[in-house]
Motif scaffolding. Structure first.
Motif: not given
Length: 183
Positions: A130-131, A133-136, A138
């Motif tokens: 998540t850190d 690549y982002g919230k997508e 998760t």
């Protein structure tokens, strides 16, 4: 540097044995630094994973990976081709770099893909995804695997056994060799 032999650079502590191969390097090239290679592995967004099918043919696919705690980690569905290949042969190669001729450094990491099943380690890896690549990207952790929008995903760790750096401008080939548990 002697043009016919490897130039050895032994680094203390947890550093690998670093060798510049003059056969594939310009005269002004120097060995790449492993810490800089780790920074590149950490920042790289896309990797190419090479596995071997049960009949011996190679299989290559792009995927996301995170560098965490001395190794590269990737995930895949349990019935995807790469996961099925890993049931038979855990030896893999992860590759990343640039598609340019005159800049950057391409990296190749060879090692054994070991399944990560410990929930605490998986939670730390889910946070790392998540850190980076982002919230997508998760994941929940459940029953020794990731659970996300794509379903259940097995997580694998590849601790480098051997790695290569292919520098551009000047061209140089560095090989890093690791003792077991030395990363």
């Amino acid at each position: 540097m002697n043009g016919n032999t490897w130039e050895d650079h032994t680094m203390p502590g947890t550093e690998p044995l670093t060798e510049l191969d003059p056969r594939y390097s310009e005269q002004e090239a120097t060995a790449e630094n492993w810490r800089e290679a780790v920074a590149r592995l950490t920042a790289a967004e896309i990797f190419w994973l090479t596995t071997v099918r049960p009949d011996g043919r190679p299989h290559v696919t792009p995927l996301l990976a995170v560098w965490h705690d001395g190794g590269l980690h990737f995930c895949t569905g349990p019935e995807e081709r790469k996961a099925r290949n890993l049931r038979e042969n855990r030896e893999v190669v992860l590759t990343t770099g640039t598609n340019t001729l005159k800049e950057g450094c391409d990296l190749v990491v060879e090692g054994e893909a070991v399944t990560v099943r410990d929930d605490d380690r998986l939670r730390a890896l889910a946070d790392a995804y998540t850190d980076k690549y982002g919230k997508e990207w998760t994941f929940e952790v459940r029953d020794g695997a990731f659970l996300g929008d794509g379903g259940r995903a097995l997580v694998f760790r590849v601790e480098p056994r051997t790695a290569f750096g292919f520098a551009k401008e000047p061209y140089g080939q560095t090989r890093w060799r690791f003792a077991p548990g030395r990363v």
